[in-house]
Design a protein around this motif. Structure first.
Motif, PDB file in Angstrom:
ATOM      1  N   VAL A 147      77.423  68.428  84.342  1.00  7.23           N
ATOM      2  CA  VAL A 147      78.266  69.263  83.476  1.00  7.23           C
ATOM      3  C   VAL A 147      78.384  68.641  82.086  1.00  7.23           C
ATOM      4  CG1 VAL A 147      80.587  70.188  83.125  1.00  7.23           C
ATOM      5  CG2 VAL A 147      79.557  70.241  85.403  1.00  7.23           C
ATOM      6  N   LEU A 148      78.627  67.331  82.051  1.00  5.10           N
ATOM      7  CA  LEU A 148      78.738  66.651  80.761  1.00  5.10           C
ATOM      8  C   LEU A 148      77.401  66.636  80.027  1.00  5.10           C
ATOM      9  CD1 LEU A 148      81.111  63.640  81.557  1.00  5.10           C
ATOM     10  CD2 LEU A 148      81.652  65.763  80.358  1.00  5.10           C
ATOM     11  N   ARG A 149      76.317  66.589  80.784  1.00  4.23           N
ATOM     12  CA  ARG A 149      74.993  66.635  80.156  1.00  4.23           C
ATOM     13  C   ARG A 149      74.792  67.967  79.435  1.00  4.23           C
ATOM     14  NH1 ARG A 149      70.892  63.536  78.124  1.00  4.23           N
ATOM     15  NH2 ARG A 149      70.094  65.195  76.833  1.00  4.23           N
ATOM     16  N   VAL A 150      75.172  69.049  80.111  1.00  4.75           N
ATOM     17  CA  VAL A 150      75.041  70.382  79.505  1.00  4.75           C
ATOM     18  C   VAL A 150      75.944  70.494  78.276  1.00  4.75           C
ATOM     19  CG1 VAL A 150      75.436  72.854  79.849  1.00  4.75           C
ATOM     20  CG2 VAL A 150      74.351  71.493  81.659  1.00  4.75           C
ATOM     21  N   LEU A 151      77.180  70.016  78.418  1.00  3.62           N
ATOM     22  CA  LEU A 151      78.119  70.076  77.294  1.00  3.62           C
ATOM     23  C   LEU A 151      77.602  69.253  76.117  1.00  3.62           C
ATOM     24  CD1 LEU A 151      80.818  70.929  76.076  1.00  3.62           C
ATOM     25  CD2 LEU A 151      81.890  68.976  77.235  1.00  3.62           C
ATOM     26  N   TYR A 152      77.084  68.065  76.420  1.00  3.80           N
ATOM     27  CA  TYR A 152      76.524  67.226  75.355  1.00  3.80           C
ATOM     28  C   TYR A 152      75.370  67.941  74.659  1.00  3.80           C
ATOM     29  CZ  TYR A 152      73.896  63.567  73.001  1.00  3.80           C
ATOM     30  OH  TYR A 152      73.212  62.842  72.058  1.00  3.80           O
ATOM     31  N   ASP A 153      74.484  68.549  75.435  1.00  2.00           N
ATOM     32  CA  ASP A 153      73.329  69.243  74.852  1.00  2.00           C
ATOM     33  C   ASP A 153      73.771  70.350  73.901  1.00  2.00           C
ATOM     34  OD1 ASP A 153      71.541  67.619  76.162  1.00  2.00           O
ATOM     35  OD2 ASP A 153      71.150  69.031  77.801  1.00  2.00           O
ATOM     36  N   LEU A 158      74.300  71.790  68.261  1.00  2.00           N
ATOM     37  CA  LEU A 158      75.071  72.278  67.118  1.00  2.00           C
ATOM     38  C   LEU A 158      75.071  71.243  65.993  1.00  2.00           C
ATOM     39  CD1 LEU A 158      76.931  74.391  65.852  1.00  2.00           C
ATOM     40  CD2 LEU A 158      78.856  73.330  67.049  1.00  2.00           C
ATOM     41  N   GLN A 159      75.215  69.970  66.359  1.00  2.00           N
ATOM     42  CA  GLN A 159      75.183  68.935  65.322  1.00  2.00           C
ATOM     43  C   GLN A 159      73.813  68.866  64.657  1.00  2.00           C
ATOM     44  OE1 GLN A 159      75.948  64.777  66.402  1.00  2.00           O
ATOM     45  NE2 GLN A 159      76.819  64.469  64.370  1.00  2.00           N
ATOM     46  N   ARG A 160      72.767  68.955  65.462  1.00  2.00           N
ATOM     47  CA  ARG A 160      71.412  68.897  64.896  1.00  2.00           C
ATOM     48  C   ARG A 160      71.191  70.042  63.910  1.00  2.00           C
ATOM     49  NH1 ARG A 160      67.044  71.380  66.613  1.00  2.00           N
ATOM     50  NH2 ARG A 160      67.933  71.861  68.651  1.00  2.00           N
ATOM     51  N   LEU A 161      71.683  71.216  64.254  1.00  2.00           N
ATOM     52  CA  LEU A 161      71.528  72.372  63.366  1.00  2.00           C
ATOM     53  C   LEU A 161      72.318  72.189  62.073  1.00  2.00           C
ATOM     54  CD1 LEU A 161      71.724  75.252  66.007  1.00  2.00           C
ATOM     55  CD2 LEU A 161      69.694  74.485  64.762  1.00  2.00           C
ATOM     56  N   THR A 162      73.522  71.643  62.189  1.00  2.00           N
ATOM     57  CA  THR A 162      74.323  71.433  60.977  1.00  2.00           C
ATOM     58  C   THR A 162      73.751  70.290  60.131  1.00  2.00           C
ATOM     59  OG1 THR A 162      75.879  70.020  62.211  1.00  2.00           O
ATOM     60  CG2 THR A 162      76.447  72.352  61.976  1.00  2.00           C
ATOM     61  N   GLU A 178      65.387  56.752  65.165  1.00  2.00           N
ATOM     62  CA  GLU A 178      64.375  57.170  66.138  1.00  2.00           C
ATOM     63  C   GLU A 178      64.900  58.296  67.025  1.00  2.00           C
ATOM     64  OE1 GLU A 178      63.367  53.675  68.325  1.00  2.00           O
ATOM     65  OE2 GLU A 178      62.718  52.566  66.536  1.00  2.00           O
ATOM     66  N   TYR A 179      66.139  58.160  67.456  1.00  2.00           N
ATOM     67  CA  TYR A 179      66.733  59.164  68.346  1.00  2.00           C
ATOM     68  C   TYR A 179      66.842  60.521  67.652  1.00  2.00           C
ATOM     69  CZ  TYR A 179      70.087  61.429  71.471  1.00  2.00           C
ATOM     70  OH  TYR A 179      70.710  62.316  72.319  1.00  2.00           O
ATOM     71  N   LEU A 180      67.277  60.521  66.415  1.00  2.00           N
ATOM     72  CA  LEU A 180      67.417  61.782  65.684  1.00  2.00           C
ATOM     73  C   LEU A 180      66.061  62.428  65.425  1.00  2.00           C
ATOM     74  CD1 LEU A 180      70.235  60.841  63.135  1.00  2.00           C
ATOM     75  CD2 LEU A 180      70.453  62.237  65.200  1.00  2.00           C
ATOM     76  N   ILE A 181      65.066  61.614  65.113  1.00  2.00           N
ATOM     77  CA  ILE A 181      63.716  62.159  64.902  1.00  2.00           C
ATOM     78  C   ILE A 181      63.197  62.804  66.187  1.00  2.00           C
ATOM     79  CG2 ILE A 181      61.304  61.548  64.437  1.00  2.00           C
ATOM     80  CD1 ILE A 181      62.389  59.362  62.542  1.00  2.00           C
ATOM     81  N   LEU A 182      63.386  62.114  67.313  1.00  2.00           N
ATOM     82  CA  LEU A 182      62.945  62.651  68.608  1.00  2.00           C
ATOM     83  C   LEU A 182      63.641  63.964  68.945  1.00  2.00           C
ATOM     84  CD1 LEU A 182      62.750  59.417  70.806  1.00  2.00           C
ATOM     85  CD2 LEU A 182      60.846  60.899  70.151  1.00  2.00           C
ATOM     86  N   ASN A 183      64.825  64.154  68.379  1.00  2.00           N
ATOM     87  CA  ASN A 183      65.591  65.370  68.665  1.00  2.00           C
ATOM     88  C   ASN A 183      65.509  66.400  67.544  1.00  2.00           C
ATOM     89  OD1 ASN A 183      67.335  65.165  71.334  1.00  2.00           O
ATOM     90  ND2 ASN A 183      67.206  63.109  70.446  1.00  2.00           N
ATOM     91  N   GLY A 184      64.500  66.262  66.701  1.00  2.00           N
ATOM     92  CA  GLY A 184      64.193  67.335  65.770  1.00  2.00           C
ATOM     93  C   GLY A 184      64.766  67.230  64.376  1.00  2.00           C
ATOM     94  N   VAL A 185      65.431  66.120  64.056  1.00  2.00           N
ATOM     95  CA  VAL A 185      65.926  65.948  62.688  1.00  2.00           C
ATOM     96  C   VAL A 185      64.767  65.438  61.825  1.00  2.00           C
ATOM     97  CG1 VAL A 185      67.568  64.733  61.201  1.00  2.00           C
ATOM     98  CG2 VAL A 185      68.261  65.462  63.497  1.00  2.00           C
TER      99      VAL A 185
END
Length: 411
Positions: A147-153, A158-162, A178-185
Protein backbone atom coordinates in the motif's frame (compact mmCIF):
# COMPACT_ATOMS: atom_id res chain seq x y z
CA UNK A 1 24.96 62.02 -12.03
CA UNK A 2 24.36 60.64 -8.53
CA UNK A 3 23.04 63.04 -5.98
CA UNK A 4 24.61 63.00 -2.55
CA UNK A 5 22.61 61.14 0.09
CA UNK A 6 20.64 58.98 -2.35
CA UNK A 7 21.32 55.21 -2.37
CA UNK A 8 20.81 53.51 -5.71
CA UNK A 9 19.60 49.91 -5.44
CA UNK A 10 19.98 47.29 -8.15
CA UNK A 11 17.13 47.20 -10.64
CA UNK A 12 17.09 43.39 -10.66
CA UNK A 13 16.05 41.08 -7.85
CA UNK A 14 16.34 37.51 -6.59
CA UNK A 15 13.81 35.82 -4.32
CA UNK A 16 14.94 33.11 -1.88
CA UNK A 17 12.27 30.97 -0.25
CA UNK A 18 12.64 28.85 2.88
CA UNK A 19 10.32 27.77 5.68
CA UNK A 20 12.73 28.91 8.39
CA UNK A 21 13.75 32.48 9.06
CA UNK A 22 17.39 33.44 8.63
CA UNK A 23 18.15 32.68 12.26
CA UNK A 24 17.09 29.06 11.89
CA UNK A 25 17.84 28.32 8.23
CA UNK A 26 21.54 28.57 9.02
CA UNK A 27 21.24 25.27 10.91
CA UNK A 28 20.22 23.46 7.72
CA UNK A 29 22.05 25.68 5.22
CA UNK A 30 25.23 26.97 6.90
CA UNK A 31 26.17 28.94 3.80
CA UNK A 32 22.88 30.89 3.67
CA UNK A 33 24.12 34.09 5.30
CA UNK A 34 27.10 34.25 2.97
CA UNK A 35 24.95 33.47 -0.08
CA UNK A 36 22.70 36.39 0.76
CA UNK A 37 25.63 38.72 1.23
CA UNK A 38 27.25 37.56 -2.00
CA UNK A 39 24.12 37.92 -4.10
CA UNK A 40 23.29 41.31 -2.61
CA UNK A 41 26.42 42.76 -4.19
CA UNK A 42 24.79 42.43 -7.60
CA UNK A 43 21.06 42.10 -6.96
CA UNK A 44 18.33 43.17 -4.62
CA UNK A 45 17.70 40.04 -2.54
CA UNK A 46 14.38 39.13 -0.94
CA UNK A 47 14.11 36.34 1.63
CA UNK A 48 10.63 34.85 2.08
CA UNK A 49 9.98 32.65 5.11
CA UNK A 50 7.83 32.18 8.15
CA UNK A 51 8.00 35.13 10.51
CA UNK A 52 11.53 36.46 10.59
CA UNK A 53 13.64 37.49 13.54
CA UNK A 54 14.69 40.76 11.91
CA UNK A 55 18.26 39.77 11.08
CA UNK A 56 19.00 42.10 8.18
CA UNK A 57 22.34 41.04 6.77
CA UNK A 58 22.82 44.00 4.48
CA UNK A 59 20.94 46.99 3.17
CA UNK A 60 20.05 45.01 0.04
CA UNK A 61 18.42 42.03 1.81
CA UNK A 62 14.74 42.42 2.56
CA UNK A 63 12.83 39.82 4.53
CA UNK A 64 9.25 38.98 3.58
CA UNK A 65 7.41 37.24 6.38
CA UNK A 66 4.59 34.73 6.30
CA UNK A 67 2.24 34.51 9.30
CA UNK A 68 3.46 32.57 12.34
CA UNK A 69 6.93 31.72 13.53
CA UNK A 70 8.53 28.36 12.82
CA UNK A 71 11.08 27.15 15.35
CA UNK A 72 13.36 24.13 15.50
CA UNK A 73 11.36 21.33 17.11
CA UNK A 74 8.12 23.26 16.61
CA UNK A 75 5.22 21.09 17.75
CA UNK A 76 3.16 22.40 14.84
CA UNK A 77 5.92 21.71 12.30
CA UNK A 78 3.84 19.32 10.19
CA UNK A 79 0.85 21.67 10.07
CA UNK A 80 2.94 24.72 9.23
CA UNK A 81 4.83 22.76 6.58
CA UNK A 82 1.52 21.65 5.03
CA UNK A 83 0.28 25.25 5.00
CA UNK A 84 3.52 26.56 3.51
CA UNK A 85 2.61 26.16 -0.22
CA UNK A 86 -0.76 27.87 0.28
CA UNK A 87 0.73 30.77 2.22
CA UNK A 88 3.50 31.11 -0.36
CA UNK A 89 0.92 31.31 -3.14
CA UNK A 90 -1.12 33.97 -1.35
CA UNK A 91 1.98 36.04 -0.64
CA UNK A 92 3.34 35.77 -4.18
CA UNK A 93 0.05 36.75 -5.81
CA UNK A 94 0.72 40.20 -4.39
CA UNK A 95 4.47 40.00 -4.98
CA UNK A 96 4.50 43.03 -7.27
CA UNK A 97 3.46 45.19 -4.32
CA UNK A 98 6.59 44.04 -2.49
CA UNK A 99 9.17 43.36 -5.20
CA UNK A 100 9.54 46.47 -7.33
CA UNK A 101 12.59 45.38 -9.30
CA UNK A 102 12.68 42.94 -12.21
CA UNK A 103 12.69 39.47 -10.65
CA UNK A 104 15.38 37.35 -12.29
CA UNK A 105 15.25 34.22 -10.19
CA UNK A 106 13.31 32.40 -7.49
CA UNK A 107 15.52 30.09 -5.45
CA UNK A 108 13.40 27.56 -3.53
CA UNK A 109 15.89 26.44 -0.89
CA UNK A 110 13.53 24.37 1.27
CA UNK A 111 13.32 20.62 0.63
CA UNK A 112 9.51 20.42 0.83
CA UNK A 113 7.90 18.99 -2.32
CA UNK A 114 5.53 20.73 -4.73
CA UNK A 115 5.66 24.35 -3.51
CA UNK A 116 8.28 25.23 -6.15
CA UNK A 117 5.65 24.43 -8.79
CA UNK A 118 3.37 27.08 -7.28
CA UNK A 119 6.25 29.55 -7.20
CA UNK A 120 7.01 28.94 -10.86
CA UNK A 121 3.40 29.26 -11.97
CA UNK A 122 2.58 32.34 -9.90
CA UNK A 123 5.60 34.55 -10.52
CA UNK A 124 6.54 33.11 -13.95
CA UNK A 125 10.26 33.62 -13.69
CA UNK A 126 13.31 31.38 -13.70
CA UNK A 127 12.96 29.00 -10.74
CA UNK A 128 15.49 26.74 -9.01
CA UNK A 129 14.60 24.10 -6.45
CA UNK A 130 17.15 22.77 -3.96
CA UNK A 131 16.13 19.22 -3.08
CA UNK A 132 17.89 19.04 0.26
CA UNK A 133 15.81 16.05 1.34
CA UNK A 134 13.55 13.50 -0.30
CA UNK A 135 10.64 14.45 1.95
CA UNK A 136 8.14 12.12 0.30
CA UNK A 137 10.49 9.23 1.02
CA UNK A 138 10.59 10.22 4.69
CA UNK A 139 6.83 10.37 5.02
CA UNK A 140 6.06 7.25 2.95
CA UNK A 141 8.54 4.37 3.01
CA UNK A 142 7.98 2.45 -0.26
CA UNK A 143 9.75 -0.66 1.06
CA UNK A 144 7.44 -1.14 4.04
CA UNK A 145 4.41 -2.67 2.32
CA UNK A 146 2.46 -2.75 -0.94
CA UNK A 147 0.00 0.00 0.00
CA UNK A 148 2.79 2.41 0.91
CA UNK A 149 4.61 1.48 -2.29
CA UNK A 150 1.56 2.46 -4.35
CA UNK A 151 1.11 5.66 -2.36
CA UNK A 152 4.78 6.52 -2.78
CA UNK A 153 4.59 5.91 -6.54
CA UNK A 154 1.62 8.28 -6.83
CA UNK A 155 3.23 11.03 -4.73
CA UNK A 156 6.62 10.70 -6.38
CA UNK A 157 5.10 10.69 -9.87
CA UNK A 158 3.41 13.96 -8.96
CA UNK A 159 6.72 15.32 -7.71
CA UNK A 160 8.52 14.21 -10.86
CA UNK A 161 5.92 15.99 -12.99
CA UNK A 162 6.18 19.19 -10.96
CA UNK A 163 9.98 19.02 -11.04
CA UNK A 164 9.81 19.14 -14.82
CA UNK A 165 8.42 22.68 -14.61
CA UNK A 166 11.38 24.24 -12.79
CA UNK A 167 14.49 25.38 -14.61
CA UNK A 168 17.07 23.61 -12.46
CA UNK A 169 17.18 21.24 -9.49
CA UNK A 170 20.06 21.34 -7.04
CA UNK A 171 20.55 17.97 -5.33
CA UNK A 172 22.76 17.11 -2.37
CA UNK A 173 24.45 13.92 -3.56
CA UNK A 174 25.44 12.00 -6.65
CA UNK A 175 23.15 9.16 -5.60
CA UNK A 176 20.14 11.49 -5.44
CA UNK A 177 21.01 12.71 -8.93
CA UNK A 178 21.26 9.13 -10.22
CA UNK A 179 17.91 8.25 -8.67
CA UNK A 180 16.12 11.20 -10.24
CA UNK A 181 17.63 10.49 -13.65
CA UNK A 182 16.50 6.85 -13.43
CA UNK A 183 13.01 8.11 -12.66
CA UNK A 184 12.75 10.39 -15.64
CA UNK A 185 14.05 13.76 -14.45
CA UNK A 186 16.21 15.27 -17.23
CA UNK A 187 19.90 15.15 -16.36
CA UNK A 188 20.35 18.61 -17.87
CA UNK A 189 18.27 20.10 -15.04
CA UNK A 190 20.29 18.50 -12.22
CA UNK A 191 23.24 20.06 -10.41
CA UNK A 192 25.00 18.50 -7.41
CA UNK A 193 25.86 20.87 -4.56
CA UNK A 194 26.56 18.86 -1.39
CA UNK A 195 25.73 19.68 2.19
CA UNK A 196 28.14 21.90 4.09
CA UNK A 197 29.52 22.54 7.55
CA UNK A 198 30.59 25.78 9.18
CA UNK A 199 34.24 24.87 9.66
CA UNK A 200 34.96 28.06 11.58
CA UNK A 201 32.31 27.26 14.16
CA UNK A 202 32.89 23.50 14.19
CA UNK A 203 36.60 23.77 14.91
CA UNK A 204 38.02 21.74 17.79
CA UNK A 205 40.91 24.14 18.41
CA UNK A 206 38.45 27.00 18.97
CA UNK A 207 36.96 25.40 22.09
CA UNK A 208 38.28 26.76 25.37
CA UNK A 209 39.33 24.04 27.81
CA UNK A 210 37.82 25.90 30.75
CA UNK A 211 34.41 25.83 29.08
CA UNK A 212 34.78 22.10 28.53
CA UNK A 213 35.67 21.53 32.16
CA UNK A 214 32.71 23.61 33.31
CA UNK A 215 30.30 21.73 31.05
CA UNK A 216 31.64 18.35 32.13
CA UNK A 217 31.18 19.37 35.75
CA UNK A 218 27.68 20.75 35.13
CA UNK A 219 26.64 17.46 33.53
CA UNK A 220 28.37 15.45 36.27
CA UNK A 221 30.37 13.48 33.72
CA UNK A 222 33.65 13.20 35.63
CA UNK A 223 35.79 10.65 33.74
CA UNK A 224 32.91 9.11 31.79
CA UNK A 225 33.12 8.05 28.15
CA UNK A 226 30.65 10.32 26.34
CA UNK A 227 28.50 9.45 23.34
CA UNK A 228 26.52 12.19 21.62
CA UNK A 229 23.46 12.35 19.40
CA UNK A 230 22.19 15.71 18.19
CA UNK A 231 19.32 16.40 15.86
CA UNK A 232 15.56 16.25 15.59
CA UNK A 233 13.68 13.35 17.15
CA UNK A 234 11.56 12.13 14.27
CA UNK A 235 10.33 8.77 13.03
CA UNK A 236 12.91 8.32 10.26
CA UNK A 237 15.86 8.49 12.66
CA UNK A 238 15.55 5.19 14.61
CA UNK A 239 16.46 6.76 17.93
CA UNK A 240 15.11 3.78 19.85
CA UNK A 241 18.02 1.76 18.47
CA UNK A 242 20.48 4.05 20.27
CA UNK A 243 18.67 3.72 23.60
CA UNK A 244 18.39 -0.06 23.25
CA UNK A 245 22.08 -0.25 22.36
CA UNK A 246 22.90 1.77 25.49
CA UNK A 247 21.13 -0.85 27.59
CA UNK A 248 23.58 -3.43 26.23
CA UNK A 249 26.67 -1.22 26.35
CA UNK A 250 26.24 -0.15 29.98
CA UNK A 251 26.39 -3.78 31.09
CA UNK A 252 29.97 -3.96 29.81
CA UNK A 253 31.02 -0.32 30.19
CA UNK A 254 29.25 1.16 33.23
CA UNK A 255 31.15 4.45 32.97
CA UNK A 256 29.61 5.41 29.62
CA UNK A 257 27.07 8.22 29.16
CA UNK A 258 24.89 9.25 26.23
CA UNK A 259 23.93 12.88 25.66
CA UNK A 260 20.96 13.51 23.38
CA UNK A 261 20.42 17.01 22.03
CA UNK A 262 17.18 17.82 20.25
CA UNK A 263 13.46 17.35 20.45
CA UNK A 264 10.52 16.36 18.32
CA UNK A 265 7.59 13.95 18.06
CA UNK A 266 9.61 11.00 19.41
CA UNK A 267 10.81 12.73 22.57
CA UNK A 268 8.05 11.27 24.73
CA UNK A 269 8.70 7.77 23.39
CA UNK A 270 12.44 8.08 24.00
CA UNK A 271 11.77 9.15 27.59
CA UNK A 272 9.58 6.09 28.09
CA UNK A 273 12.32 3.79 26.76
CA UNK A 274 14.88 5.36 29.07
CA UNK A 275 12.57 4.75 32.02
CA UNK A 276 11.74 1.20 30.90
CA UNK A 277 15.42 0.25 30.69
CA UNK A 278 16.42 2.13 33.86
CA UNK A 279 18.83 4.34 31.95
CA UNK A 280 17.98 7.66 33.58
CA UNK A 281 21.53 7.97 34.95
CA UNK A 282 23.15 6.91 31.68
CA UNK A 283 21.16 8.85 29.07
CA UNK A 284 20.87 12.63 29.46
CA UNK A 285 18.19 14.39 27.42
CA UNK A 286 19.18 18.02 26.89
CA UNK A 287 16.45 19.24 24.53
CA UNK A 288 17.37 21.88 21.98
CA UNK A 289 20.40 23.99 22.72
CA UNK A 290 21.54 27.09 20.81
CA UNK A 291 23.20 26.23 17.51
CA UNK A 292 26.44 28.03 18.38
CA UNK A 293 26.83 25.86 21.50
CA UNK A 294 26.71 22.51 19.68
CA UNK A 295 30.50 22.53 18.96
CA UNK A 296 31.12 22.62 22.72
CA UNK A 297 29.11 19.43 23.20
CA UNK A 298 30.82 17.73 20.25
CA UNK A 299 34.20 18.65 21.74
CA UNK A 300 33.05 17.16 25.04
CA UNK A 301 32.07 13.86 23.42
CA UNK A 302 34.28 10.92 22.52
CA UNK A 303 32.04 9.45 19.82
CA UNK A 304 29.14 10.84 17.81
CA UNK A 305 26.18 8.78 16.68
CA UNK A 306 24.18 9.42 13.52
CA UNK A 307 20.75 7.79 13.62
CA UNK A 308 18.74 7.05 10.49
CA UNK A 309 16.34 4.29 9.48
CA UNK A 310 17.05 1.99 6.57
CA UNK A 311 14.84 3.72 4.03
CA UNK A 312 15.25 5.15 0.55
CA UNK A 313 15.27 8.83 1.54
CA UNK A 314 18.09 8.32 4.03
CA UNK A 315 20.36 6.75 1.41
CA UNK A 316 20.74 10.14 -0.28
CA UNK A 317 22.02 12.11 2.70
CA UNK A 318 25.44 13.00 4.07
CA UNK A 319 23.95 14.54 7.18
CA UNK A 320 24.89 17.91 8.61
CA UNK A 321 25.45 16.36 12.04
CA UNK A 322 27.87 13.86 10.50
CA UNK A 323 29.87 16.61 8.83
CA UNK A 324 29.98 18.51 12.11
CA UNK A 325 31.46 15.52 13.96
CA UNK A 326 34.07 14.88 11.29
CA UNK A 327 34.95 18.57 11.00
CA UNK A 328 35.87 18.46 14.69
CA UNK A 329 37.82 15.22 14.34
CA UNK A 330 35.34 13.04 16.20
CA UNK A 331 34.55 9.44 15.18
CA UNK A 332 30.90 9.17 14.20
CA UNK A 333 29.02 5.88 14.10
CA UNK A 334 26.69 5.84 11.10
CA UNK A 335 23.95 3.49 9.86
CA UNK A 336 24.61 1.42 6.76
CA UNK A 337 23.19 3.86 4.21
CA UNK A 338 24.64 4.43 0.78
CA UNK A 339 25.96 8.01 0.85
CA UNK A 340 27.35 7.71 4.38
CA UNK A 341 28.98 4.36 3.60
CA UNK A 342 30.45 5.68 0.35
CA UNK A 343 32.10 8.47 2.32
CA UNK A 344 33.65 6.15 4.91
CA UNK A 345 34.91 3.79 2.21
CA UNK A 346 37.36 6.50 1.17
CA UNK A 347 39.04 6.26 4.57
CA UNK A 348 38.72 2.52 5.37
CA UNK A 349 36.36 3.25 8.26
CA UNK A 350 33.37 1.06 7.41
CA UNK A 351 34.58 -1.89 9.47
CA UNK A 352 34.74 0.30 12.57
CA UNK A 353 32.01 2.90 12.31
CA UNK A 354 29.15 1.52 10.20
CA UNK A 355 26.33 -0.31 11.98
CA UNK A 356 23.16 -2.04 10.82
CA UNK A 357 20.42 0.57 11.26
CA UNK A 358 17.87 -1.88 12.66
CA UNK A 359 20.18 -3.64 15.12
CA UNK A 360 20.89 -2.37 18.65
CA UNK A 361 23.16 -5.39 19.11
CA UNK A 362 25.34 -4.38 16.17
CA UNK A 363 25.40 -0.74 17.27
CA UNK A 364 26.39 -1.71 20.81
CA UNK A 365 29.23 -3.90 19.52
CA UNK A 366 30.46 -1.07 17.27
CA UNK A 367 30.38 1.37 20.20
CA UNK A 368 32.49 -0.99 22.30
CA UNK A 369 34.90 -1.71 19.46
CA UNK A 370 35.30 2.00 18.71
CA UNK A 371 36.16 2.70 22.34
CA UNK A 372 38.72 -0.11 22.42
CA UNK A 373 40.31 0.83 19.08
CA UNK A 374 39.90 4.59 19.33
CA UNK A 375 43.54 5.46 18.64
CA UNK A 376 43.64 3.49 15.39
CA UNK A 377 40.29 4.93 14.31
CA UNK A 378 41.45 8.48 15.01
CA UNK A 379 44.26 8.06 12.47
CA UNK A 380 41.66 7.47 9.76
CA UNK A 381 39.33 10.16 11.11
CA UNK A 382 42.12 12.71 10.86
CA UNK A 383 42.26 12.12 7.10
CA UNK A 384 38.48 12.34 6.86
CA UNK A 385 38.57 15.57 8.87
CA UNK A 386 41.02 17.15 6.44
CA UNK A 387 38.86 16.02 3.51
CA UNK A 388 35.65 17.45 5.00
CA UNK A 389 37.20 20.77 5.91
CA UNK A 390 38.67 21.04 2.41
CA UNK A 391 35.60 19.98 0.41
CA UNK A 392 32.52 20.59 2.57
CA UNK A 393 33.27 23.84 4.36
CA UNK A 394 30.51 26.41 4.11
CA UNK A 395 32.93 28.79 2.37
CA UNK A 396 33.64 26.27 -0.39
CA UNK A 397 30.00 25.29 -0.83
CA UNK A 398 28.95 28.95 -0.70
CA UNK A 399 31.30 29.78 -3.56
CA UNK A 400 30.04 26.79 -5.52
CA UNK A 401 26.42 27.76 -4.90
CA UNK A 402 27.05 31.37 -5.91
CA UNK A 403 28.76 30.18 -9.07
CA UNK A 404 25.79 27.94 -9.89
CA UNK A 405 23.20 30.64 -9.19
CA UNK A 406 25.01 33.30 -11.18
CA UNK A 407 25.50 30.92 -14.11
CA UNK A 408 21.78 30.10 -14.14
CA UNK A 409 20.83 33.77 -13.95
CA UNK A 410 23.15 34.72 -16.79
CA UNK A 411 22.26 31.76 -19.00
Amino acid sequence: MKRRGIKYLPRKAILIIHRYSLKYSITTSPYMNEILKGLSKRYRVYYLSYSSEGEHLSKYVKEISLPFKLLRGDRFLFLKSALFPLLIMLKLINARKIIREKLLLAFCDDGLPYYYYIVKKVIRTKTIYRMGDHMIGYLVDPHKNFVLRVLYDVLFTLQRLTLSTVDNIIVISDYMKEYLILNGVPESKLIVVPESVDTKLFESNAIEQERLKSLRKALNLQDNIVLLYHGSMVSWKNLDIIVKAMKLVTKKLPNIKLLMIGSGPLMKYIRSLIDRYNLAKDVILLGWIPYHEIPLYIALSDIGIVARKKMLANDFVLTTAFLQYISMGKPALVPKLKTLVDFYKKFSLCQYLVYRPDSPVDLSSKIIRTIHEIEEIKKHIKKAQYYVRLNYSHDVIMQLMLKVLNAIIEN
